[in-house]
Scaffold this motif. Structure first.
Motif, PDB file in Angstrom:
ATOM      1  N   VAL A  33       0.835  -1.202   0.000  1.00 35.77           N
ATOM      2  CA  VAL A  33       0.000   0.000   0.000  1.00 35.77           C
ATOM      3  C   VAL A  33       0.872   1.254   0.000  1.00 35.77           C
ATOM      4  O   VAL A  33       0.631   2.205  -0.767  1.00 35.77           O
ATOM      5  CB  VAL A  33      -0.950  -0.009   1.205  1.00 35.77           C
ATOM      6  N   LEU A  34       1.897   1.266   0.842  1.00 34.32           N
ATOM      7  CA  LEU A  34       2.778   2.437   0.894  1.00 34.32           C
ATOM      8  C   LEU A  34       3.509   2.625  -0.428  1.00 34.32           C
ATOM      9  O   LEU A  34       3.740   3.761  -0.871  1.00 34.32           O
ATOM     10  CB  LEU A  34       3.767   2.299   2.045  1.00 34.32           C
ATOM     11  N   GLY A  35       3.867   1.527  -1.065  1.00 36.39           N
ATOM     12  CA  GLY A  35       4.517   1.625  -2.363  1.00 36.39           C
ATOM     13  C   GLY A  35       3.604   2.241  -3.416  1.00 36.39           C
ATOM     14  O   GLY A  35       4.032   3.084  -4.213  1.00 36.39           O
ATOM     15  N   LEU A  36       2.331   1.833  -3.415  1.00 42.08           N
ATOM     16  CA  LEU A  36       1.374   2.408  -4.360  1.00 42.08           C
ATOM     17  C   LEU A  36       1.127   3.886  -4.070  1.00 42.08           C
ATOM     18  O   LEU A  36       1.062   4.717  -4.993  1.00 42.08           O
ATOM     19  CB  LEU A  36       0.054   1.633  -4.294  1.00 42.08           C
ATOM     20  N   GLU A  37       1.015   4.226  -2.782  1.00 41.77           N
ATOM     21  CA  GLU A  37       0.806   5.630  -2.425  1.00 41.77           C
ATOM     22  C   GLU A  37       2.013   6.473  -2.825  1.00 41.77           C
ATOM     23  O   GLU A  37       1.870   7.617  -3.305  1.00 41.77           O
ATOM     24  CB  GLU A  37       0.525   5.760  -0.932  1.00 41.77           C
ATOM     25  N   SER A  38       3.207   5.909  -2.647  1.00 47.92           N
ATOM     26  CA  SER A  38       4.417   6.632  -3.032  1.00 47.92           C
ATOM     27  C   SER A  38       4.460   6.864  -4.539  1.00 47.92           C
ATOM     28  O   SER A  38       4.816   7.945  -5.014  1.00 47.92           O
ATOM     29  CB  SER A  38       5.645   5.845  -2.588  1.00 47.92           C
ATOM     30  N   ALA A  39       4.071   5.853  -5.304  1.00 43.44           N
ATOM     31  CA  ALA A  39       4.075   5.991  -6.761  1.00 43.44           C
ATOM     32  C   ALA A  39       3.083   7.050  -7.228  1.00 43.44           C
ATOM     33  O   ALA A  39       3.291   7.713  -8.253  1.00 43.44           O
ATOM     34  CB  ALA A  39       3.737   4.650  -7.401  1.00 43.44           C
ATOM     35  N   LEU A  40       1.992   7.245  -6.484  1.00 43.45           N
ATOM     36  CA  LEU A  40       0.947   8.190  -6.867  1.00 43.45           C
ATOM     37  C   LEU A  40       1.115   9.560  -6.223  1.00 43.45           C
ATOM     38  O   LEU A  40       0.340  10.489  -6.535  1.00 43.45           O
ATOM     39  CB  LEU A  40      -0.419   7.623  -6.477  1.00 43.45           C
ATOM     40  N   ALA A  41       2.077   9.693  -5.328  1.00 47.36           N
ATOM     41  CA  ALA A  41       2.196  10.909  -4.520  1.00 47.36           C
ATOM     42  C   ALA A  41       2.299  12.166  -5.372  1.00 47.36           C
ATOM     43  O   ALA A  41       1.683  13.198  -5.058  1.00 47.36           O
ATOM     44  CB  ALA A  41       3.402  10.792  -3.582  1.00 47.36           C
ATOM     45  N   GLY A  42       3.093  12.118  -6.433  1.00 42.35           N
ATOM     46  CA  GLY A  42       3.235  13.307  -7.271  1.00 42.35           C
ATOM     47  C   GLY A  42       1.925  13.730  -7.907  1.00 42.35           C
ATOM     48  O   GLY A  42       1.559  14.907  -7.908  1.00 42.35           O
ATOM     49  N   LEU A  43       1.185  12.788  -8.462  1.00 40.74           N
ATOM     50  CA  LEU A  43      -0.094  13.098  -9.093  1.00 40.74           C
ATOM     51  C   LEU A  43      -1.152  13.523  -8.085  1.00 40.74           C
ATOM     52  O   LEU A  43      -2.024  14.338  -8.383  1.00 40.74           O
ATOM     53  CB  LEU A  43      -0.602  11.872  -9.865  1.00 40.74           C
TER      54      LEU A  43
ATOM     55  N   THR B 299     -10.224   6.669  -2.506  1.00 44.01           N
ATOM     56  CA  THR B 299      -9.148   6.179  -3.380  1.00 44.01           C
ATOM     57  C   THR B 299      -8.110   5.416  -2.575  1.00 44.01           C
ATOM     58  O   THR B 299      -7.689   4.312  -2.959  1.00 44.01           O
ATOM     59  CB  THR B 299      -8.478   7.353  -4.109  1.00 44.01           C
ATOM     60  N   GLU B 300      -7.686   6.012  -1.479  1.00 47.55           N
ATOM     61  CA  GLU B 300      -6.670   5.367  -0.642  1.00 47.55           C
ATOM     62  C   GLU B 300      -7.222   4.109   0.023  1.00 47.55           C
ATOM     63  O   GLU B 300      -6.496   3.126   0.204  1.00 47.55           O
ATOM     64  CB  GLU B 300      -6.142   6.343   0.407  1.00 47.55           C
ATOM     65  N   GLU B 301      -8.502   4.125   0.364  1.00 44.98           N
ATOM     66  CA  GLU B 301      -9.107   2.923   0.922  1.00 44.98           C
ATOM     67  C   GLU B 301      -9.073   1.788  -0.103  1.00 44.98           C
ATOM     68  O   GLU B 301      -8.754   0.636   0.229  1.00 44.98           O
ATOM     69  CB  GLU B 301     -10.544   3.200   1.350  1.00 44.98           C
ATOM     70  N   ASN B 302      -9.385   2.125  -1.330  1.00 47.57           N
ATOM     71  CA  ASN B 302      -9.412   1.096  -2.369  1.00 47.57           C
ATOM     72  C   ASN B 302      -8.026   0.560  -2.696  1.00 47.57           C
ATOM     73  O   ASN B 302      -7.902  -0.583  -3.177  1.00 47.57           O
ATOM     74  CB  ASN B 302     -10.075   1.641  -3.630  1.00 47.57           C
ATOM     75  N   LEU B 303      -6.984   1.331  -2.456  1.00 45.47           N
ATOM     76  CA  LEU B 303      -5.633   0.808  -2.666  1.00 45.47           C
ATOM     77  C   LEU B 303      -5.373  -0.403  -1.773  1.00 45.47           C
ATOM     78  O   LEU B 303      -4.650  -1.327  -2.163  1.00 45.47           O
ATOM     79  CB  LEU B 303      -4.590   1.894  -2.384  1.00 45.47           C
ATOM     80  N   GLN B 304      -5.955  -0.397  -0.583  1.00 41.86           N
ATOM     81  CA  GLN B 304      -5.785  -1.554   0.309  1.00 41.86           C
ATOM     82  C   GLN B 304      -6.409  -2.805  -0.316  1.00 41.86           C
ATOM     83  O   GLN B 304      -5.794  -3.872  -0.353  1.00 41.86           O
ATOM     84  CB  GLN B 304      -6.441  -1.265   1.659  1.00 41.86           C
ATOM     85  N   SER B 305      -7.632  -2.648  -0.805  1.00 37.98           N
ATOM     86  CA  SER B 305      -8.312  -3.789  -1.410  1.00 37.98           C
ATOM     87  C   SER B 305      -7.572  -4.266  -2.655  1.00 37.98           C
ATOM     88  O   SER B 305      -7.439  -5.474  -2.888  1.00 37.98           O
ATOM     89  CB  SER B 305      -9.749  -3.386  -1.767  1.00 37.98           C
TER      90      SER B 305
ATOM     91  N   ALA C 135     -18.091  -2.835  -3.330  1.00 36.87           N
ATOM     92  CA  ALA C 135     -17.005  -3.742  -3.671  1.00 36.87           C
ATOM     93  C   ALA C 135     -16.026  -2.970  -4.534  1.00 36.87           C
ATOM     94  O   ALA C 135     -16.393  -1.992  -5.188  1.00 36.87           O
ATOM     95  CB  ALA C 135     -17.533  -4.966  -4.422  1.00 36.87           C
ATOM     96  N   THR C 136     -14.782  -3.428  -4.576  1.00 34.76           N
ATOM     97  CA  THR C 136     -13.724  -2.712  -5.282  1.00 34.76           C
ATOM     98  C   THR C 136     -13.293  -3.490  -6.514  1.00 34.76           C
ATOM     99  O   THR C 136     -12.800  -4.624  -6.397  1.00 34.76           O
ATOM    100  CB  THR C 136     -12.507  -2.492  -4.360  1.00 34.76           C
ATOM    101  N   LEU C 137     -13.480  -2.866  -7.674  1.00 28.19           N
ATOM    102  CA  LEU C 137     -12.980  -3.477  -8.901  1.00 28.19           C
ATOM    103  C   LEU C 137     -11.467  -3.679  -8.807  1.00 28.19           C
ATOM    104  O   LEU C 137     -10.743  -2.790  -8.353  1.00 28.19           O
ATOM    105  CB  LEU C 137     -13.289  -2.582 -10.101  1.00 28.19           C
ATOM    106  N   TYR C 138     -11.013  -4.844  -9.263  1.00 28.71           N
ATOM    107  CA  TYR C 138      -9.585  -5.203  -9.268  1.00 28.71           C
ATOM    108  C   TYR C 138      -9.019  -5.268  -7.849  1.00 28.71           C
ATOM    109  O   TYR C 138      -7.811  -5.217  -7.660  1.00 28.71           O
ATOM    110  CB  TYR C 138      -8.773  -4.222 -10.141  1.00 28.71           C
ATOM    111  N   GLY C 139      -9.931  -5.413  -6.883  1.00 28.20           N
ATOM    112  CA  GLY C 139      -9.530  -5.570  -5.494  1.00 28.20           C
ATOM    113  C   GLY C 139     -10.200  -6.785  -4.911  1.00 28.20           C
ATOM    114  O   GLY C 139      -9.887  -7.924  -5.284  1.00 28.20           O
ATOM    115  N   ASP C 140     -11.194  -6.577  -4.032  1.00 27.48           N
ATOM    116  CA  ASP C 140     -11.891  -7.732  -3.457  1.00 27.48           C
ATOM    117  C   ASP C 140     -12.778  -8.426  -4.479  1.00 27.48           C
ATOM    118  O   ASP C 140     -13.261  -9.534  -4.226  1.00 27.48           O
ATOM    119  CB  ASP C 140     -12.710  -7.321  -2.230  1.00 27.48           C
ATOM    120  N   MET C 141     -12.989  -7.815  -5.655  1.00 24.99           N
ATOM    121  CA  MET C 141     -13.735  -8.496  -6.716  1.00 24.99           C
ATOM    122  C   MET C 141     -12.844  -9.413  -7.547  1.00 24.99           C
ATOM    123  O   MET C 141     -13.351 -10.151  -8.404  1.00 24.99           O
ATOM    124  CB  MET C 141     -14.410  -7.471  -7.635  1.00 24.99           C
ATOM    125  N   ASN C 142     -11.536  -9.385  -7.330  1.00 20.91           N
ATOM    126  CA  ASN C 142     -10.644 -10.279  -8.061  1.00 20.91           C
ATOM    127  C   ASN C 142     -10.983 -11.734  -7.766  1.00 20.91           C
ATOM    128  O   ASN C 142     -11.272 -12.094  -6.626  1.00 20.91           O
ATOM    129  CB  ASN C 142      -9.189 -10.044  -7.644  1.00 20.91           C
TER     130      ASN C 142
END
Length: 558
Positions: A357-367, A376-382, A414-421
């Motif tokens: 999760v921290l890696g994804l947040e870091s990658a998105l931090a600039g945007l 959005t951040e909640e869905n990153l967990q899923s 439900a989260t697409l590409y998350g808990d729906m996987n």
């Protein structure tokens, strides 16, 4: 043959079997084995279910000429084997005759195909779309089998009067109906009522043979039965089990009667739904060749029920449960998930998702700089959890079981590409309130074919605590949704029964809540289109039954 020289007894073997769509050679081998067993049981005839050689439903596969040819070749090969003096065969297959492709049943005896009868009434509603695949056959006459005239109305042919009326007028003595009738709650009673109506109208006894097994989202429950000429139950076969049963029919005073049929108990309601979920998952995994399954075990009720179903379907050795905790995962959830895994005897691993999760947040931090934190951040967990489960699947081969219920999928919780996987969802057609009921049921009851343990397999605390996705501090489902009892009642009205909003309001539901649920239901259609397939247990599931447009501006403003 004159009535005076016809036999007074006919022994009919009923092959309540589990074919696989497209596995023509495998289905033929099943038929051979069952015919051999029928011969051992002293049968004169063995009856197989609708389109048995092809598997049911074959959908557009049946339009392939090569597939049609392979089914016909298998039928001819099987027919040649009936020259051994063993039982005659009635078996279903697609039958090409010139430009016409029909849903047919063939009578095999004496080393050849003796005759063929064709399905007349082609269903075109709900999960069925046979009118786009088959040509309706002509009204049939009876099939002479060892001196007895047998009518063979195929599945939907029983649901109207015309086919059976024609069989009566042309001298049929017993009705044998091969079926591919999928399960949904209450279907067994509906079948018997329809069959009883045909018996009353015709005055003929009837055998109703249904296939068993899972095929994609459909589950066929078997539960084959027979009715005497007076409409009383002659025999009842088990539900959700493969069986070969030979029943003897004897004619006295011109009336055929079954005297020795089994009387199995057929599960109903929640117990039947649970067994359907188990069989549907078992066959989806087995027929697709997966070595087992993996699922996220969160400490919540949905994943716990899915884990129990998976163990009952496949055995504990083929189920891998993974806890994927984050900073919002409570110690209670950790303990509950571990207790559930221990009760089920499955492999259980813990993979913290914080680095991902921290890696994804870091990658998105600039945007995302300057934007407030939100869902959005909640869905990153899923989505991190989904990625890890899919990686386990890719590396080791087990299919990911996704665990969302019908309540959540109705309103898009439900989260697409998350808990729906996932590859398959055994509880996709269960509302949340039923999920709770099935957990309590399974703790008190173990199906006879279940591979899991007796006793409590879902810890009571998992059932009793407030549901939560644990994507933020102190979150519960009630923060976003009405109470599940209320939500499910509204959803059953809107989804299962297609009721007007005004009808639900008149029934006592809060108007604002009903309109909000209706809005969420329509908005979530795009998610449902991308959801994994799952077992159908209601008369109106998402997908094959309820087909709504994604782009849709209609709202019920009445």
């Amino acid at each position: 043959m004159p009535a005076s020289s016809a036999p007074d007894t006919l022994r009919i073997a009923l092959a309540q079997a589990n074919p696989t769509v497209g596995d023509i050679r495998g289905n033929l081998e099943i038929a051979r084995e069952m015919r051999a067993e029928a011969a051992f049981q002293g049968a004169d005839l063995v009856l197989f279910s609708e389109l048995f050689l092809a598997g049911y439903p074959p959908e557009d596969l049946v339009l392939k000429p090569a597939f049609q040819d392979a089914c016909r070749a298998a039928c001819e090969e099987f027919a040649a084997e009936t020259g051994d003096g063993g039982p005659d065969v009635l078996i279903g297959l697609p039958w090409r005759d010139g430009a016409d492709l029909t849903n047919a049943v063939a009578h095999l005896a004496g080393g050849k195909v003796q005759t063929v009868r064709h399905k007349v009434e082609l269903p075109n509603y709900g999960v069925f779309d046979e009118k786009r695949l088959f040509t309706p056959g002509p009204l049939p006459g009876p099939i002479p089998v060892r001196g007895v005239r047998l009518g063979a109305p195929i599945c939907e042919d029983l649901w109207t009067e015309e086919v059976v009326d024609c069989l009566v007028e042309t001298g049929a003595e017993i009705l044998l109906s091969p079926n591919g009738s999928p399960y949904w709650r209450g279907k067994a009673h509906l079948r018997q009522n329809v069959a009883a109506a045909r018996v009353v109208e015709s005055g003929l006894p009837l055998i109703y043979l249904n296939q068993v097994g899972g095929q994609d989202e459909l589950v066929f429950d078997g539960a084959s039965f027979g009715l005497q000429a007076d409409g009383s139950l002659a025999f009842q076969m088990a539900a959700f089990d493969e069986q070969l049963v030979t029943v003897a029919w004897t004619r006295r005073d011109g009336v055929w009667r079954c005297l020795d049929g089994p009387m199995d108990v057929v599960e109903e309601d929640d117990a039947a739904d649970y067994r359907a979920c188990v069989l549907g998952l078992r066959d989806y995994v087995g027929k697709n060749g997966f070595p087992g399954v993996v699922l996220g075990l969160s400490g919540g009720v949905d994943s716990a029920l899915c884990a129990a179903i998976a163990v009952d379907a496949l055995g504990a050795d083929k189920v891998h449960c993974v806890m994927l905790p984050y900073r919002y995962t409570s110690s209670e959830s950790l303990a509950d998930a571990a207790a559930c895994a221990k009760a089920l005897g499955v492999r259980y691993d813990t993979l913290p998702i914080e680095p991902a999760v921290l890696g994804l947040e870091s990658a998105l931090a600039g945007l995302f700089q300057g934007a407030a934190r939100d869902v959005t951040e909640e869905n990153l967990q899923s989505r991190a959890r989904g990625a890890l489960l899919m990686s386990i699947s890719n590396k080791f081969g087990p299919m990911v079981v996704t665990t969302g219920n019908k309540s959540e999928m109705s309103v898009g919780y439900a989260t697409l590409y998350g808990d729906m996987n996932g590859g398959f969802n055994p509880i996709k057609d269960l509302y949340k309130s039923q999920v709770f009921r099935l957990c309590r049921l399974r703790n008190a009851w173990r199906p006879t074919d279940a591979l899991g343990p007796d006793g409590e397999v879902v810890p009571v605390n998992v059932i009793d605590k407030a549901p939560t996705a644990e994507l933020r501090e102190n979150q519960t489902d009630a923060d976003s949704l009405p109470p599940y009892d209320e939500l499910d009642a509204i959803l059953i009205g809107l989804v299962d029964d297609e009721k007007r909003v005004a009808d639900l309001i008149a029934a006592g539901h809060d108007e604002e809540t009903v309109r909000r649920v209706e809005r969420l239901l329509y908005l979530a259609e795009y998610k449902r289109r991308q959801a994994a397939p799952g077992v159908k247990v209601t008369a109106r599931n998402f997908g094959r039954d309820r087909r709504y447009p994604i782009v849709n501006r209609f709202r019920d403003v009445g």
